[in-house]
Design a protein around this motif. Structure first.
Motif, short mmCIF file in Angstrom:
data_model
loop_
_atom_site.label_atom_id
_atom_site.label_comp_id
_atom_site.label_asym_id
_atom_site.label_seq_id
_atom_site.Cartn_x
_atom_site.Cartn_y
_atom_site.Cartn_z
N ILE A 43 0.83 -1.21 0.00
CA ILE A 43 0.00 0.00 0.00
C ILE A 43 0.86 1.26 0.00
CG2 ILE A 43 -1.77 1.25 1.26
CD1 ILE A 43 -2.65 -1.37 -0.14
N ILE A 44 1.93 1.27 0.81
CA ILE A 44 2.82 2.45 0.83
C ILE A 44 3.47 2.65 -0.53
CG2 ILE A 44 4.94 3.35 1.85
CD1 ILE A 44 4.16 1.94 4.45
N SER A 45 3.97 1.58 -1.13
CA SER A 45 4.60 1.69 -2.45
C SER A 45 3.60 2.14 -3.51
CB SER A 45 5.21 0.34 -2.85
OG SER A 45 6.16 -0.09 -1.90
N LEU A 46 2.38 1.64 -3.42
CA LEU A 46 1.35 2.02 -4.39
C LEU A 46 1.02 3.50 -4.30
CD1 LEU A 46 -0.85 1.29 -6.46
CD2 LEU A 46 -2.33 0.68 -4.53
N PHE A 47 0.88 3.99 -3.08
CA PHE A 47 0.50 5.40 -2.90
C PHE A 47 1.58 6.33 -3.48
CE2 PHE A 47 0.71 9.28 -0.31
CZ PHE A 47 -0.54 9.81 -0.56
N PHE A 48 2.84 6.07 -3.14
CA PHE A 48 3.91 6.95 -3.62
C PHE A 48 4.21 6.71 -5.10
CE2 PHE A 48 4.77 7.14 0.96
CZ PHE A 48 4.90 8.52 1.12
N THR A 67 15.28 12.65 -11.26
CA THR A 67 15.06 12.51 -9.82
C THR A 67 13.74 11.80 -9.53
OG1 THR A 67 16.32 14.55 -9.46
CG2 THR A 67 14.94 13.76 -7.64
N LEU A 68 12.70 12.20 -10.22
CA LEU A 68 11.40 11.58 -10.00
C LEU A 68 11.37 10.13 -10.49
CD1 LEU A 68 9.04 14.54 -10.97
CD2 LEU A 68 9.54 13.68 -8.68
N ARG A 69 12.13 9.85 -11.54
CA ARG A 69 12.20 8.46 -12.01
C ARG A 69 12.91 7.56 -11.00
NH1 ARG A 69 9.52 6.07 -16.18
NH2 ARG A 69 11.35 5.14 -17.17
N PHE A 70 13.85 8.11 -10.23
CA PHE A 70 14.48 7.34 -9.17
C PHE A 70 13.44 6.87 -8.16
CE2 PHE A 70 16.14 7.25 -4.86
CZ PHE A 70 17.21 6.38 -4.97
N PHE A 71 12.59 7.80 -7.71
CA PHE A 71 11.58 7.44 -6.72
C PHE A 71 10.48 6.56 -7.33
CE2 PHE A 71 13.40 11.34 -4.89
CZ PHE A 71 13.73 10.86 -3.64
N GLU A 72 10.22 6.74 -8.62
CA GLU A 72 9.26 5.85 -9.28
C GLU A 72 9.79 4.42 -9.31
OE1 GLU A 72 7.17 5.16 -13.66
OE2 GLU A 72 8.38 6.96 -13.29
N GLY A 73 11.07 4.26 -9.63
CA GLY A 73 11.66 2.93 -9.61
C GLY A 73 11.70 2.34 -8.21
N ILE A 89 0.67 5.16 -15.62
CA ILE A 89 0.54 5.23 -14.16
C ILE A 89 -0.92 5.14 -13.71
CG2 ILE A 89 1.02 6.63 -12.12
CD1 ILE A 89 3.48 5.36 -13.37
N CYS A 90 -1.84 5.69 -14.47
CA CYS A 90 -3.24 5.76 -14.03
C CYS A 90 -3.87 4.41 -13.70
CB CYS A 90 -4.08 6.48 -15.09
SG CYS A 90 -3.91 8.29 -15.00
N PRO A 91 -3.55 3.32 -14.41
CA PRO A 91 -4.17 2.04 -14.02
C PRO A 91 -3.85 1.58 -12.61
CG PRO A 91 -3.31 1.89 -16.25
CD PRO A 91 -2.86 3.19 -15.71
N PHE A 92 -2.77 2.09 -12.01
CA PHE A 92 -2.46 1.71 -10.63
C PHE A 92 -3.52 2.22 -9.65
CE2 PHE A 92 1.76 1.22 -12.52
CZ PHE A 92 2.18 0.03 -11.94
N VAL A 93 -4.35 3.16 -10.10
CA VAL A 93 -5.43 3.64 -9.23
C VAL A 93 -6.39 2.49 -8.87
CG1 VAL A 93 -7.36 5.27 -9.08
CG2 VAL A 93 -5.23 5.97 -10.18
N LEU A 94 -6.53 1.54 -9.79
CA LEU A 94 -7.42 0.40 -9.51
C LEU A 94 -6.95 -0.41 -8.31
CD1 LEU A 94 -7.99 -0.82 -13.19
CD2 LEU A 94 -9.47 0.66 -11.82
N MET A 95 -5.67 -0.34 -7.99
CA MET A 95 -5.15 -1.11 -6.87
C MET A 95 -5.42 -0.46 -5.52
SD MET A 95 -1.43 -2.40 -8.29
CE MET A 95 -1.13 -3.24 -6.75
#
Length: 631
Positions: free
Chosen positions: A184-189, A208-214, A273-279
């Motif tokens: 849940i924490i990983s999904l939110f961020f 920088t943002l791609r680092f946190f996305e990975g 990224i938007c399909p992750f909202v379903l999770m």
């Protein structure tokens, strides 16, 4: 004198050999595969629903993992600056870069030079053409060509390095906090950083943002992988994992069409990224609960009790008929305090840490040498465009090899087991690598010296053939190493152990952008090093245990008990499996008949002050006999 304290969690052993009736009963709760899951219906309807919920995000993860193919693809009319130098080259050559997360071929073509012949390109002033289906991406928006081309590789570094740190950190947290909180924490961020990437104003913000996305994507991938393994019985683990791999490959196959529909890199990033909202529905425990296996292994029996009754209700199991005694044992264990384990405690083991190190080296070698084979599929010295220099042909060639590798992995593991299948694919990888490095040089050195055209044509065909075979087998090695680790790692440290192997795979992937950043310098030595690693891995794989059909280890002691078995099954049912045969029991009852015994008996009889000589001899003989027997 030092006093050794007793572990408070260790059961007390009564004195005088007395064992209470409760202590004499075998414990059933640690036997998740053998007792708990069969009691709850085995692989019932509820478990199948949860497994399906782990498959759906695999498609979204596949989109995100292969997004660099399109977001960071170099335009076809951009030049590589400084030029790749050769003695007989007079112009610069362009570099078509593919994604670093799955190493791909790199293609060269002549760059547009100005009429003066000074070698200064015009790509920063003219329009840049993309062949990846997008009209604009990160490279074309901020003109990351020529002197700024190194920023593209930094952007690739950021996603991979973020994934490596994510696997390590989130793996430890998954063992300490649980699989569900990490998911849940990983999904939110992931939603926060992934959507923010689309609104980057410069390449520094993008990287920088791609680092946190990975980092967050690693947490999602790891937690879903672990929960999928822990939901299954031994005979379903591999098949359920391979279905998830095929779903992720489906995301790879759909990415070119998705990019062609979006046309712009910012729109593509949002769509990924938007399909992750379903999770977000996974937040509720009724939809996607915590791993029951992890709760039982960490002695969280209050939460385990509620989840056992919930699963039994979903699978329509009558808990009143507790014939196995699981629920009664659970009631007795409710007073125990939770006990968590960190991955660092693996260092104190003997077999477990060895197995983990072997699988880490296998994973690193598999992903690292995959780029070497992908690099060999193209010919940087050719001026004409070959079949493998087309973007879509390159992309779908990689995807097709990955699909074929997963298809071949299923029957191979089913017949040969985990260790046998891993050994076979590693041998194929080593042979393809050594033949590519040695055979092609022998063809050019000792044969066809005068027919240069025929020699080059044969070298090219052999190189492509060995590259395809090597990529096929190295992909299987990488996938099987990760799955093998998830099976032999105990539940209490499965997240950390799997994180180590996945991070090692990330280091192997990281070699691709490193080589591209150095303009392919040192490529041959790079390939030679990984070829030597394959030989080391072949020897080390023989030290691994076989996990096919075995229950998952729950504690460190269970993981330590996984030892190496013979590679081939015994020919006869009664054949001894152990490396050393058991010692036979010997009869020492007739030892008193030896001459040594007789001399000793006579000496004792002569020195004993007894009135009756015959009684003395008899008593001395008995004493001597008893002394010899006791010795």
């Amino acid at each position: 004198m030092a006093v050794v304290g007793r572990d408070p969690d260790e059961p007390h052993r009564p004195e005088n050999g007395f064992v209470s009736s409760e202590a004499a009963l075998p414990r059933l709760l640690p036997l998740v595969d053998g007792s708990v899951l069969p009691f709850l219906g085995g692989f019932g309807r509820y478990q199948k629903q949860l497994i399906a919920l782990t498959w759906v995000p695999a498609l979204f993860i596949g989109f995100s993992q292969f997004s660099d193919y399109f977001l960071l693809a170099q335009p076809g009319n951009a030049c590589l600056h400084p030029a790749v130098s050769r003695a007989n080259w007079t112009g610069s050559f362009s570099l078509n870069v593919t994604d670093a997360s799955t190493p791909g071929p790199v293609g060269y073509s002549e760059s547009p030079l100005n009429g003066t012949g000074s070698g200064q390109c015009r790509c920063k002033h003219g329009p840049l053409e993309l062949h990846s289906g997008l009209s604009q991406n990160v490279v074309t928006k901020w003109k990351l060509v020529c002197d700024s081309a190194w920023k593209v590789h930094i952007a690739k570094f950021s996603l991979l390095v973020g994934s490596i740190f994510g696997y390590l950190v989130m793996g430890i947290l998954a063992d300490w906090l649980g699989r569900h909180p990490v998911l849940i924490i990983s999904l939110f961020f992931m939603l926060v950083f992934g959507l923010t990437v689309a609104f980057s104003v410069n390449v520094t913000m993008f990287s920088t943002l791609r680092f946190f996305e990975g980092f967050c994507m690693a947490g999602i991938t790891l937690s879903l992988y672990v929960m999928r393994i822990e939901l299954c019985l031994p005979d379903r683990r591999f098949s359920m994992t391979m279905v998830a791999s095929f779903v992720a490959l489906g995301g790879q196959l759909l990415m070119p069409g998705l990019a062609a529909l979006c046309r712009d890199w910012q729109v593509l990033q949002v769509v990924i990224i938007c399909p992750f909202v379903l999770m977000l529905s996974y937040i509720w425990y009724e939809v996607f609960p915590e791993s029951l296996r992890w709760l039982l292994s960490t002695q969280q029996y209050h939460r385990s009790k509620a989840q056992i009754y919930h699963i039994a209700e979903k699978n329509k199991v009558d808990t009143a008929l507790d014939s196995s005694g699981i629920l009664s044992e659970l009631e007795r264990e409710l007073q125990k305090t939770p006990k968590r384990t960190c991955i660092v405690k693996m260092v104190g083991t003997r077999n477990l840490w060895k197995n983990m190190v072997v699988l880490c080296v296998n994973s690193l070698t598999g992903y690292g040498i995959h780029h070497c084979f992908a690099r060999s599929m193209m010919d940087p010295e050719a001026n004409e465009t070959t079949m493998f220099h087309n973007f879509y042909v390159d992309y779908y060639t990689m995807a097709g090899i990955a699909v074929a590798s997963c298809v071949a992995l299923c029957p191979a593991v089913g017949v040969m087991g985990r260790r046998g299948g891993l050994l076979m694919f590693m041998i194929i990888t080593a042979l393809a690598s050594l033949l590519q490095l040695g055979l092609l040089n022998l063809i050019g050195k000792y044969s066809l010296r005068h027919d240069i055209v025929l020699r080059d044509r044969l070298n090219k065909k052999f190189s492509v053939a060995f590259s395809v075979i090597g990529m096929f087998s190295s992909h299987a090695v990488s996938n099987l190493s990760i799955f093998f680790c998830a099976e032999i790692a105990p539940t209490v440290i499965r997240g950390g152990g799997l994180g180590l192997v996945l991070a090692s795979a990330g280091f192997g992937m990281l070699t691709a952008p490193i080589m591209e950043l150095h303009n392919q310098k040192g490529y041959f030595l790079h390939h030679v090093i990984f070829a030597c690693c394959t030989l080391i891995c072949i020897i080390c794989i023989l030290l691994l245990p076989e996990a096919r059909g075995q229950p998952l280890p729950e504690s460190l002691a269970d993981g330590e008990s996984y030892t190496r078995q013979p590679l081939l099954p015994p020919k006869r049912p009664g054949e001894q499996h152990l490396l050393l045969t058991r010692s036979e029991t010997r009869d020492y009852s007739r030892v008193h008949d030896t001459p040594v015994h007789q001399v000793a008996a006579a000496a004792i009889a002569a020195s004993a002050p007894v009135s009756n000589p015959e009684a003395g001899i008899s008593d001395g003989g008995n004493v001597a006999a008893n002394g010899v027997k006791s010795s």
